[in-house]
Enzyme design. Structure first.
Site, short mmCIF file in Angstrom:
data_model
loop_
_atom_site.label_atom_id
_atom_site.label_comp_id
_atom_site.label_asym_id
_atom_site.label_seq_id
_atom_site.Cartn_x
_atom_site.Cartn_y
_atom_site.Cartn_z
N SER A 73 -35.78 -8.43 12.60
CA SER A 73 -34.84 -8.01 13.63
C SER A 73 -35.64 -7.54 14.83
O SER A 73 -36.85 -7.79 14.92
CB SER A 73 -33.94 -6.92 13.08
N TYR A 83 -31.99 -0.60 7.38
CA TYR A 83 -32.09 -2.02 7.73
C TYR A 83 -33.42 -2.34 8.40
O TYR A 83 -34.14 -3.27 7.98
CB TYR A 83 -30.92 -2.37 8.65
N THR A 117 -30.34 -19.02 2.39
CA THR A 117 -29.61 -17.87 1.86
C THR A 117 -28.76 -17.22 2.94
O THR A 117 -28.99 -17.41 4.14
CB THR A 117 -30.57 -16.84 1.25
N GLY A 118 -27.78 -16.44 2.49
CA GLY A 118 -26.94 -15.71 3.44
C GLY A 118 -25.99 -16.58 4.22
O GLY A 118 -25.75 -16.35 5.40
N ILE A 132 -25.21 -17.05 11.47
CA ILE A 132 -26.48 -17.77 11.62
C ILE A 132 -26.76 -18.68 10.42
O ILE A 132 -27.17 -19.83 10.59
CB ILE A 132 -27.64 -16.77 11.82
N GLY A 133 -26.53 -18.19 9.20
CA GLY A 133 -26.83 -19.00 8.03
C GLY A 133 -26.08 -20.32 8.02
O GLY A 133 -26.64 -21.37 7.69
#
Length: 259
Positions: A156, A169, A13-14, A21-22
């Site tokens: 994160s 976030y 995903t993403g 990164i994805g």
């Protein structure tokens, strides 16, 4: 020589920006032999300062196919509670089954305590935490017990140092960090490992020159991480070599967290 992921299917995903990164993960897993089903939600990227990638997920799919791999794509807003199941079902219909889930997507919510709104808290929770958990639920429901079951969440650096301007976030990412062990314990009897990756600071085109120089100077490796650094860790975690590693939160940050 057999590729480490030959015959397996990975949902990533993403995957909205080719620099990020994805996309690097999708390329790496395809190079390792997996068929790759990529998910994106370009409107989120378009709202951010860095903007959407004109080539976007379709460009990643084309790259993989041009290199001889198999790839498909779906667009979905994971803020919709029904979207995670639809994404997993689309991947299963495209390739027959899904062996690997890499929940790399994220909504970026940059608010300090004074700026904080219930709406942004809810949106980050819906996409980052709820979306990842519902993806894992749908993935596990279709998994048939074959070897290679893998789930990867993404956190994160909030557990290494303060991030006071990104409260929505980091609240959602911190929840995923803490959920990892519990989901791992539940799924390990079914042959599915669950781990969580902290990619550390990655230069994916969002930092200004001053930030880029400061991070490079502060990191013991004297550089930023790259999406390829993260993709190498993901490639190992979803391989057979990591089948006894589960419930872990692993940083790929060049020593950033230890500085």
């Amino acid at each position: 020589m057999t590729s480490p992921l030959e015959g397996r299917v990975a949902l990533v995903t993403g995957v909205g920006r080719r620099i990020a990164i994805g996309a690097a993960i999708a390329r790496r897993l395809a190079a390792d032999g997996a068929a790759v089903f990529v998910h994106s939600w370009v409107p989120h990227d378009a709202e951010q300062p860095w903007g959407a990638d004109p080539g976007g997920p379709e460009g990643v799919v084309a790259e993989i196919r041009d290199a001889g791999g198999r790839a498909e794509h779906v667009s979905a807003d994971l803020a919709d509670p029904a979207a995670p199941a639809r994404v997993v079902d689309a991947a299963r219909r495209a390739f027959g089954h899904v062996d690997v889930l890499v929940a790399n997507h994220a909504r970026s919510g940059a608010q300090s305590l004074e700026q904080l709104t219930a709406d942004e808290l809810d949106r980050c929770h819906a996409v980052n935490t709820r979306g990842s958990l519902l993806l894992a639920q749908a993935f596990a429901a279709q998994h048939d017990g074959r070897p290679g079951g893998r789930v990867l969440f993404f956190t994160s650096g909030q557990y290494h140092g303060a991030m006071p301007d990104e409260l929505p976030y980091i609240a959602s990412k911190g929840a995923l960090h803490q959920l990892t062990g519990s989901v791992a314990a539940h799924l390990m009897p079914r042959g599915i490992t669950v781990n969580c990756v902290d990619p550390g600071p990655n230069d994916t085109g969002y930092a200004d020159d001053a930030t880029r120089a400061w991070v490079a100077a502060e990191n013991p490796g004297r550089r930023w991480g790259t999406p390829s650094d993260t993709a190498r860790l993901v490639g190992w975690l979803v391989s057979d070599e990591a089948d006894w590693v589960t419930g872990q939160v692993i940083a790929s940050d060049g020593g950033w967290s230890a500085r």
